[in-house]
Write an enzyme that holds these catalytic residues in place. Structure first.
Site, PDB file in Angstrom:
ATOM      1  N   ASP A 431      15.794  24.515  86.206  1.00 42.55           N
ATOM      2  CA  ASP A 431      16.822  25.327  86.871  1.00 42.55           C
ATOM      3  C   ASP A 431      18.163  25.225  86.142  1.00 42.55           C
ATOM      4  O   ASP A 431      18.373  24.312  85.318  1.00 42.55           O
ATOM      5  CB  ASP A 431      16.951  24.827  88.322  1.00 42.55           C
ATOM      6  CG  ASP A 431      17.366  25.917  89.292  1.00 42.55           C
ATOM      7  OD1 ASP A 431      17.915  26.941  88.848  1.00 42.55           O
ATOM      8  OD2 ASP A 431      17.144  25.727  90.511  1.00 42.55           O
ATOM      9  N   ASP A 490      15.905  34.562  93.473  1.00 43.45           N
ATOM     10  CA  ASP A 490      15.787  33.636  94.598  1.00 43.45           C
ATOM     11  C   ASP A 490      15.331  34.347  95.865  1.00 43.45           C
ATOM     12  O   ASP A 490      14.869  33.692  96.802  1.00 43.45           O
ATOM     13  CB  ASP A 490      17.128  32.938  94.862  1.00 43.45           C
ATOM     14  CG  ASP A 490      17.201  31.596  94.157  1.00 43.45           C
ATOM     15  OD1 ASP A 490      16.197  31.183  93.560  1.00 43.45           O
ATOM     16  OD2 ASP A 490      18.265  30.962  94.211  1.00 43.45           O
TER      17      ASP A 490
HETATM   18  C1  DGJ Z   1      17.954  27.617  92.798  1.00 38.10           C
HETATM   19  C2  DGJ Z   1      16.551  28.067  92.588  1.00 38.10           C
HETATM   20  O1  DGJ Z   1      16.513  29.381  92.160  1.00 38.10           O
HETATM   21  C3  DGJ Z   1      15.773  27.829  93.861  1.00 38.10           C
HETATM   22  O2  DGJ Z   1      14.491  28.356  93.755  1.00 38.10           O
HETATM   23  C4  DGJ Z   1      15.754  26.357  94.122  1.00 38.10           C
HETATM   24  O3  DGJ Z   1      15.044  25.701  93.111  1.00 38.10           O
HETATM   25  C5  DGJ Z   1      17.165  25.821  94.220  1.00 38.10           C
HETATM   26  N1  DGJ Z   1      17.960  26.207  93.080  1.00 38.10           N
HETATM   27  C6  DGJ Z   1      17.173  24.339  94.341  1.00 38.10           C
HETATM   28  O4  DGJ Z   1      18.424  23.811  94.287  1.00 38.10           O
END
Ligand code: DGJ
Length: 690
Positions: A431, A490
């Protein structure tokens, strides 16, 4: 040398160059449909785009090459250092400016899929420092390219297309976010009047780079128009000592004579031909983020894993929250040690359990980040990517680590290596949850991150890595040289996802697009949708789930439908992840159709999703209507069947019993398939077998 004219060709594309002679650099006469042999040796040079257009070449747009040597030699005049090397599909040009002390090597390659790949490498051959301000890759586009299309977006709503007139001046999409961005251009396309998914000529460019970058489309009154881009360099970011070189990212150029689908087809085939393209069946994923967030509890997660395995999940991914101090998003980033308070026996019991169920185990990291409230920051505040003594503003309570700092790099490599090898981790969700602000060098940072990924892959060849960046903010062909999937967005809201996946798919094939079924009430938009709509949407990507399966609103009934859907995905993924993507041009702006047709045209899947009600102020017939399905073999006849959805069962009325009839590809493309108009927020999936 006298003037020489030469065409590079591959897969119906031609790139015609003229080498004017007298040491001058090649000019590009044409990029588009293959002009065939016998391009006359006319005075094309006058109407062609120099390989590196700068002022000296009469170019009034943004110079392809700019920089300076201590305030001098801002304008470079390159002359060939040796003969241009030309083959059927490549051109290599070596040139230099003796007085400015600058040499450039350019490679232009036409791939078997008809995509042009271009990059330049600049060397400082003079005394002292040469600062690179910009080095761009550009190709000419003709005067009938009169419209432009690119993407914008924001968190949880990536890849929103924007369209406009391609008139005079510079259309410049600059990115200074330090990552590719939720609003990234993705591809900058220009095309003939009214070009669409299926029609018109289109020319597209993509900069394969995850740091600051720019895409440009420029039309000056006295030159041919130019399309392309490169890295965006901040002042003083790349200062070359004598003998040092700067290499641009690869810029990809695709042309299509059959609308955006032709661009999709070329880019997908190119990406699939890469040596590192994932070739194993894309496993069904269960990601724990929206199921448990930071509430990590071994028993709960084991129960979730059991249920996941029961519905057919093949990869279980433990998201954010497993490492020291990470009970919320305000602490812990950087402390890549399993949190002893939450996991007294480490992660082994969970990993063993997951592996015991026959699933792969994935783990979340955000390696480039650090919370001020972390042991790492307390020990090494100087590892933050910042100007001396000046911390940038926090975002999501975090700073960026300078991965180009050898100590920070070594720490990350050692921690990730230790965890991957000791736990037997199969997959990393990597991430990157903030833009990079006020960095000393995003250029160095980007290269260091690529190197870290490369080194991990070299150490663990079977390890797969997902490029996530608060959803889809790092989607580009630079990061994909080192990763195997992107987290597309997301949001798991299928209504928004239909568009996000459709447009991200302009560049990436479906097997690279992470697509998860979320809960009835989507966490991000709070919208309530039915399970068929969610499943039909996630089917057209690398499919998975992201919800607490142990507490579904619909209980066993929903688990039953999920199990059916997983079986469908497994049965069809070979087609879904290899076929040609087809996006019909629809009259109804409130419907979205995704299609995938096998390369031998014998097998296809199409999803039809009704997003909102068909507008009443249009001449569209609401119900029944005819769905025209292009892209099939006109002369074959197909059996058509609804294999999933719509919601409510019994769905497609008997009058539409599709399986009884046979349709030719021609009839499907022209007359269309009679279908009842679905209710808003519903979808069905059609299978066509020749
Ligand atoms: C952002 C990501 O896109 C989510 O899927 C998740 O992993 C969160 N961060 C976790 O902090």
């Amino acid at each position: 040398m006298v003037q020489q004219i030469h065409t590079l060709t591959a897969d119906g594309v031609g790139l015609t160059v003229v080498v004017p002679g007298g040491g001058r650099l090649p000019r590009i006469v044409h990029w588009g449909a293959d002009p065939g042999p016998g391009v006359p040796d006319a005075a094309y040079g006058l109407s062609a785009l120099p390989l590196l257009p700068v002022q000296h070449e009469g170019w009034a747009g943004r110079p392809a090459l700019s920089g300076d040597r201590d305030g001098r030699w801002q304008h470079v005049r390159l002359r060939l250092s040796e003969d241009v090397v030309l083959t059927d599909t490549t051109m290599v040009v070596r040139a230099h400016d003796e007085e400015a002390g600058v040499a450039v090597e350019s490679t232009v390659e036409l791939t078997p899929q008809g995509v042009v790949r271009m990059r330049h490498t600049l060397t400082n051959n003079g005394p002292g420092v040469w600062s690179v301000a910009g080095l761009r890759c550009l190709l000419p586009v003709p005067d009938n390219a009169v419209e432009k299309l690119d993407m914008t977006g924001r968190w949880s709503l990536e890849r929103a297309p924007q369209r406009g007139v391609f008139g005079f001046g510079s259309h410049v999409r600059e990115n200074r976010r330090g990552r590719t961005g939720h609003d990234s251009t993705l591809l900058l396309s220009v095309g003939t009047q009214g070009f669409s998914h299926r029609a018109g000529q289109v020319w597209s460019a993509h900069v394969g780079w995850s740091g600051n970058h720019e895409h440009t489309a420029e039309r000056m009154p006295d030159s041919v128009a130019a399309l392309g881009g490169g890295e965006l360099l901040e002042p003083g970011e790349v200062r070359l000592a004598p003998g040092e070189t700067y290499r641009t990212p690869t810029v990809y150029f695709a042309h299509s004579g059959e609308g955006l689908d032709g661009i999709r087809d070329r880019m997908h085939r190119l990406i699939r031909a890469r040596a590192n393209h994932p070739r194993t069946p894309r496993p069904v994923v269960l990601n724990t983020w929206e199921a448990v967030y930071f509430q990590h509890d071994l028993e709960k997660l084991k129960e979730l894993a059991d249920t996941a395995a029961r519905v057919g999940v093949e990869r279980f991914v433990l998201d954010d929250g497993w490492f020291r101090h990470r009970r919320h998003d305000r602490a812990g980033l950087g402390d890549w040690f399993v949190d002893e308070t939450v996991w007294p026996n480490g992660l082994e019991p969970l990993v063993k359990h997951v592996h015991g169920l026959g699933m792969q185990f994935g783990l979340w990291f955000e390696p480039e980040m650090v919370n001020p409230d972390s042991d790492l920051f307390r020990a090494h505040p100087d590892w933050v990517l910042a100007m001396p003594g000046r911390l940038p503003a926090e975002f999501r309570n975090q700073h960026v680590l300078d991965v180009s700092n050898p100590d920070a790099y070594a720490y990350l490599l050692a921690r990730i290596t230790e965890l991957v090898s000791s736990l037997g981790i199969d997959y990393i969700k990597w991430d990157h949850n903030r833009d990079i602000h006020e960095a000393t060098s995003v250029h160095r940072q980007t290269l260091a991150v690529y190197e870290l990924l490369r080194e991990l892959k070299a150490r663990f060849p079977a390890l797969e890595i997902e490029s996530c960046s608060s959803g889809g903010a790092r989607v580009d062909l630079g990061i994909l040289e080192h990763t195997d999937r992107v987290w597309t967005s997301d949001t798991n809201d299928p209504i928004d996802r239909q568009q996000i996946q459709l447009w991200t798919g302009l560049l990436l094939p479906p097997e690279l697009l992470g697509a998860h079924v979320g809960p009835t009430r989507t966490h991000i938009t709070k919208r309530v949708t039915n399970l068929h709509m969610r499943c039909a949407t996630a089917l057209f990507g690398h499919a998975g789930m992201e919800t607490d399966l142990t507490e579904l609103d619909g209980g066993e009934e929903e688990l039953g439908l999920l199990t059916e859907w997983v079986a469908l995905y497994k049965a069809k993924r070979a087609l879904l992840h290899s076929g040609r993507v087809v996006v019909p041009d629809l009259a109804d702006p409130s419907a979205v159709v995704h299609g995938i047709v096998s390369h031998d045209s014998t097998h296809a899947l199409f999803s039809y999703a009704q997003i909102t009600s068909t507008p009443a102020n249009t001449p569209l017939r609401p119900d029944p209507f005819r769905l025209r399905l292009p892209g099939l073999d006109p002369d074959r006849s197909y059996r058509v069947e609804v294999v999933f959805g719509p919601h409510g069962g019994g769905h497609v009325p008997a009058a539409f019993d599709l399986a009884d009839a046979r349709w030719t590809g021609r009839a499907l493309a022209t007359i269309g398939l009679p279908l009842p108009r679905l209710n808003p927020a519903d979808a069905l999936v059609l299978e066509l077998v020749a």
